[in-house]
Enzyme design. Sequence first.
Site, PDB file in Angstrom:
ATOM      1  N   LEU A   1     -13.046  -1.154  -5.123  1.00 56.57           N
ATOM      2  CA  LEU A   1     -12.727  -2.398  -5.831  1.00 56.57           C
ATOM      3  C   LEU A   1     -12.450  -2.116  -7.309  1.00 56.57           C
ATOM      4  CD1 LEU A   1     -15.225  -4.842  -4.106  1.00 56.57           C
ATOM      5  CD2 LEU A   1     -12.896  -4.228  -3.477  1.00 56.57           C
TER       6      LEU A   1
ATOM      7  N   ASP B   1      -4.449  -0.707 -10.692  1.00 56.84           N
ATOM      8  CA  ASP B   1      -5.818  -1.149 -10.963  1.00 56.84           C
ATOM      9  C   ASP B   1      -5.994  -1.601 -12.408  1.00 56.84           C
ATOM     10  OD1 ASP B   1      -5.990  -0.138  -8.454  1.00 56.84           O
ATOM     11  OD2 ASP B   1      -7.452   1.428  -8.916  1.00 56.84           O
TER      12      ASP B   1
ATOM     13  N   TYR C   1      -3.942  12.072   0.973  1.00 53.49           N
ATOM     14  CA  TYR C   1      -3.127  11.377  -0.039  1.00 53.49           C
ATOM     15  C   TYR C   1      -1.955  12.272  -0.444  1.00 53.49           C
ATOM     16  CZ  TYR C   1      -1.866   9.100  -4.444  1.00 53.49           C
ATOM     17  OH  TYR C   1      -1.180   8.485  -5.469  1.00 53.49           O
TER      18      TYR C   1
ATOM     19  N   ASP D   1       3.345   2.193  -4.743  1.00 52.03           N
ATOM     20  CA  ASP D   1       3.387   2.336  -6.212  1.00 52.03           C
ATOM     21  C   ASP D   1       4.157   3.581  -6.651  1.00 52.03           C
ATOM     22  OD1 ASP D   1       1.330   3.952  -5.224  1.00 52.03           O
ATOM     23  OD2 ASP D   1      -0.072   3.502  -6.848  1.00 52.03           O
TER      24      ASP D   1
ATOM     25  N   GLU E   1       0.838  -1.203   0.000  1.00 55.62           N
ATOM     26  CA  GLU E   1       0.000   0.000   0.000  1.00 55.62           C
ATOM     27  C   GLU E   1       0.871   1.251   0.000  1.00 55.62           C
ATOM     28  OE1 GLU E   1      -3.153  -0.462  -1.185  1.00 55.62           O
ATOM     29  OE2 GLU E   1      -3.336  -1.946   0.407  1.00 55.62           O
TER      30      GLU E   1
ATOM     31  N   GLY F   1     -17.495   2.787  -6.643  1.00 52.33           N
ATOM     32  CA  GLY F   1     -16.963   3.691  -5.626  1.00 52.33           C
ATOM     33  C   GLY F   1     -16.684   3.036  -4.290  1.00 52.33           C
ATOM     34  N   SER F   2     -16.453   1.716  -4.285  1.00 51.20           N
ATOM     35  CA  SER F   2     -16.187   1.005  -3.019  1.00 51.20           C
ATOM     36  C   SER F   2     -14.727   0.615  -2.879  1.00 51.20           C
ATOM     37  CB  SER F   2     -17.024  -0.269  -2.942  1.00 51.20           C
ATOM     38  OG  SER F   2     -18.375   0.057  -2.848  1.00 51.20           O
TER      39      SER F   2
ATOM     40  N   GLU G   1      -7.391   7.643 -17.189  1.00 47.73           N
ATOM     41  CA  GLU G   1      -7.908   8.070 -15.874  1.00 47.73           C
ATOM     42  C   GLU G   1      -7.129   9.292 -15.348  1.00 47.73           C
ATOM     43  OE1 GLU G   1      -9.475   5.036 -13.460  1.00 47.73           O
ATOM     44  OE2 GLU G   1      -9.586   6.277 -11.669  1.00 47.73           O
TER      45      GLU G   1
END
Length: 384
Positions: A124, A171, A220, A36, A33, A121-122, A159
Amino acid sequence: MHDPEALRSLHLKRFGADPAVFAAPGRVNLIGEHTDYAEGFVMPAAIDFATLAGISPRTDGKVVLFSENYGDELVYHAAALPSERTGHWSDYPLGVLAIFAGEGHKIPAFSLSLWGDVPLGSGLSSSAAVEVATAVAVESLLGIQYPGPVLARLCQRSENEFVGSSCGIMDQFISANGAKDHALLLDCRDLSFKLAPIPGDVALVIANTMVSHAITGGEYTSRRAQVEEAAAAIARHRPEVRFLRDATPEDLVKWGHEMSPEALKRARHVITENIRTVAAADALIHNDMKALGKLMAEAHQSYSKDFEASCAEADTMVGLAQDLPGLIGARLTGGGFGGCTVNLVQADQAQTFAASLGKRYEAATGIKPQIHICHASGGAHKIK
Ligand code: ADP
Ligand code: MG
């Protein structure tokens, strides 16, 4: 469950043409986590929730985008597609078209139907699933096929550049390149990867805390700045350290006092998380579930205490899982401050595990969680 035949028949009914149907999965990150952007390692698995894309050519020069999830259709001229985002769901497929056009492809006229069961939006990654599903569908009309890692990069760019979200490559990479019954250890430096088998009797139980405490994105940005501060402090002594990927725990012993206390803690998370992520792939390869569970527990502690990216609800969800029968390992997954935990659980205990965890979490927090029992699935592919 997503149903290709249902998508096919709704596309046929709406557009009067039999579509080619493609699927691209959502994902869960097992470990790795905030590594990246430090050019480190992540180890996600594709899950058996996916977005389906049905596509058929048109003869009227139009591009028609339909989402069954939104019950919404948009019509454009293929020669005059939008070049900027509007904040609408269509940004995701339009972004892919914009990137393909930028690569020199002439976008043909077509009808595209999207329908997915990745919860939106969860955390996943329904967004990557939509991008990758759109990309493989459009590729089929163009008669091209980018290698998976290249396709992932194009979707990530759509994105970043079109949708305007500063996500990493993970992702899109796992959605394009995942393999059934495997996790994928990805080196974010050069996009080389290694598959690590997930035993058939292990389920991925994904538990949504239903909270999100970092909606503004400020956390973030500040974490990222602290990680960069730490790398710069080490690089003053070891110029070959460009990112924390290149740094070691010894560097922190030697130079940690030259960083802010926050940067030191963030760096300790990232540096040790990289080591854990590579070790976790090894544990899977050697079928050592005990070692894997221990690494997940350490990863959660590090994410919570050093990176300070957990929250009370996520710590509760992880804590309540610990003594439930069948648990191999549990940790908060994703960008942090809420979202989902990932639990590796013996498959034959997964139902009871999920039910007990849900009850315990609701009793402790008053929040009813969504809990999904998933399995590692394959990456994007054509259905028929
Ligand atoms: P996540 O990727 O964690 O699910 P995001 O906010 O990154 O969350 O992406 C969710 C967005 O992706 C949705 O708000 C929507 O705009 C788009 N999206 C996802 N699935 C679909 C779908 N089946 N049809 C249309 N748009 C979708
Ligand atoms: Mg997303």
